[in-house]
Design an enzyme around this catalytic site. Structure first.
Site, PDB file in Angstrom:
ATOM      1  N   ASP A  41     -21.558  92.866  -9.969  1.00 49.91           N
ATOM      2  CA  ASP A  41     -20.588  91.979 -10.857  1.00 49.91           C
ATOM      3  C   ASP A  41     -21.460  90.878 -11.606  1.00 49.91           C
ATOM      4  O   ASP A  41     -21.248  89.743 -11.590  1.00 49.91           O
ATOM      5  CB  ASP A  41     -19.819  91.121  -9.906  1.00 49.91           C
ATOM      6  CG  ASP A  41     -19.035  91.987  -9.114  1.00 49.91           C
ATOM      7  OD1 ASP A  41     -18.348  93.137  -9.495  1.00 49.91           O
ATOM      8  OD2 ASP A  41     -19.136  91.813  -7.696  1.00 49.91           O
ATOM      9  N   GLU A 228      -9.588  94.575 -13.208  1.00 51.05           N
ATOM     10  CA  GLU A 228     -10.128  93.436 -12.765  1.00 51.05           C
ATOM     11  C   GLU A 228     -11.429  93.123 -13.702  1.00 51.05           C
ATOM     12  O   GLU A 228     -11.612  93.908 -14.844  1.00 51.05           O
ATOM     13  CB  GLU A 228     -10.685  93.693 -11.186  1.00 51.05           C
ATOM     14  CG  GLU A 228     -11.738  94.801 -11.153  1.00 51.05           C
ATOM     15  CD  GLU A 228     -11.931  94.831  -9.501  1.00 51.05           C
ATOM     16  OE1 GLU A 228     -11.261  94.306  -8.751  1.00 51.05           O
ATOM     17  OE2 GLU A 228     -13.029  95.514  -9.522  1.00 51.05           O
TER      18      GLU A 228
END
Length: 325
Positions: A41, A228
């Site tokens: 991420d 997301e």
């Protein structure tokens, strides 16, 4: 990002096994391995001196990991904890998807997802401000989270954005799949929960909300159980919202984008995949972040031993089309 082992994990592992024998090298076209370590991420920012700093989900015994690059090509994982202290609302685990922006005063604001003591296994978006003007920190957390929305599943995957008029925003995901009915990423069994992407205006400090958040995107059947990892940039007169679809453990995990002429939308999904499993020998690539300059990206993909390494890429935008250089 939602931590759950999906049924597709076995297939994902077989893909990983097939590619780890020949890891990606820095190449002249397409993405290259930037951080050969568990660094999921990734968010990143460029300092005044031109040096790049990347930030990754908890791992390698760090709450928030930091890496550094002088040229965006070669990266070094720093022996440093970016977030050495925590706020009272959060537990010690699950510090996900950090992102950093530079403020007008030279300090930096860190956005991250932390587990809420009020509702374990669910998360809020926290914010922290750098102690000085070093992008690598340390960062001091604010006592109040930016968003929780625990009744809707929580708030995760925050990313900062500075608009052309100087207005600051944060985009984030409402983690509806965390209260889903099971299956892929806990949201593969009907009725599926919404996982909307919200846009929150903030003050010049980077963390004080201004007005209410507005929804700018949500999942549909083409996205699997969720959308997301939102990331917003402005290129020319068009807003580009990058995001991932499907479960991060699924080979269908990818990076897509939607466009709009107004920051609040409506955003139109292009349906195109910037990168997907199999491209450049990648496995489940996602969690992409694009710099405001619109020509550089970091994202993660599985790279063996259950690790998610960070990959870098140069990108080009022509009209509403995005591609790797």
């Amino acid at each position: 990002m939602w931590i759950n082992q999906a049924s597709s994990w076995a297939f994902g592992l077989s893909l990983i096994t097939s590619v780890t024998s020949s890891p990606i090298q820095v190449r002249t076209t397409g993405p290259w391995m930037a951080i050969d370590s568990d660094f999921p991420d990734p968010g990143f920012v460029q300092a005044d001196d031109g040096v790049w700093y990347a930030f990754g989900t908890n791992g390698n015994n760090r709450t928030v990991q930091v890496a550094r690059s002088p040229d965006f090509k070669t990266w070094t994982l720093l022996d440093k904890e970016a977030l050495p202290t925590l706020a009272g609302w959060e537990t010690q685990i699950d510090h996900w998807a950090p992102d950093v922006v530079r403020r007008n005063d030279g300090k930096y604001v860190l956005y991250y997802s932390g587990e809420a003591k009020e509702m374990l296994r669910h998360h809020c978006v926290g914010t922290a401000v750098s102690e000085g003007t070093d992008p690598s920190g340390p960062y001091i957390p604010n006592p109040t989270p930016l968003s929780c929305r625990l009744d809707q599943g929580g708030s995760i995957d925050s990313s900062g954005f500075l608009d052309k008029d100087g207005t600051r925003y944060v985009v984030f995901k409402v983690d509806g799949n965390s209260i889903g009915n099971g299956g892929d990423c806990n949201n593969g069994i009907a009725p599926l929960k919404p996982t909307p992407i919200l846009l929150q205006q903030v003050a010049t400090d980077g963390f004080t909300p201004v007005g209410d958040a507005v929804q700018i995107l949500d999942r549909d059947d083409s996205d699997g159980p969720l959308v997301e990892a939102p990331n917003l940039i402005l290129h020319g007169d068009t807003y580009f919202l990058f995001y991932s679809t499907h479960c991060y453990t699924d080979p269908l995990y990818d990076i897509r984008w939607a466009t709009a002429k107004s920051i609040t939308g409506p955003y139109t999904k292009t349906g195109a995949q910037l990168v997907k499993s199999g491209d450049y020998n990648l496995v489940s690539p996602g969690g992409g972040t694009v710099c405001g300059c619109g020509d550089k990206m970091l994202f993660h993909g599985f790279c063996g031993d259950n690790r998610r390494c960070t990959y870098a890429a140069d990108i080009t935008i022509q009209g509403t089309q995005v591609s790797f250089v």
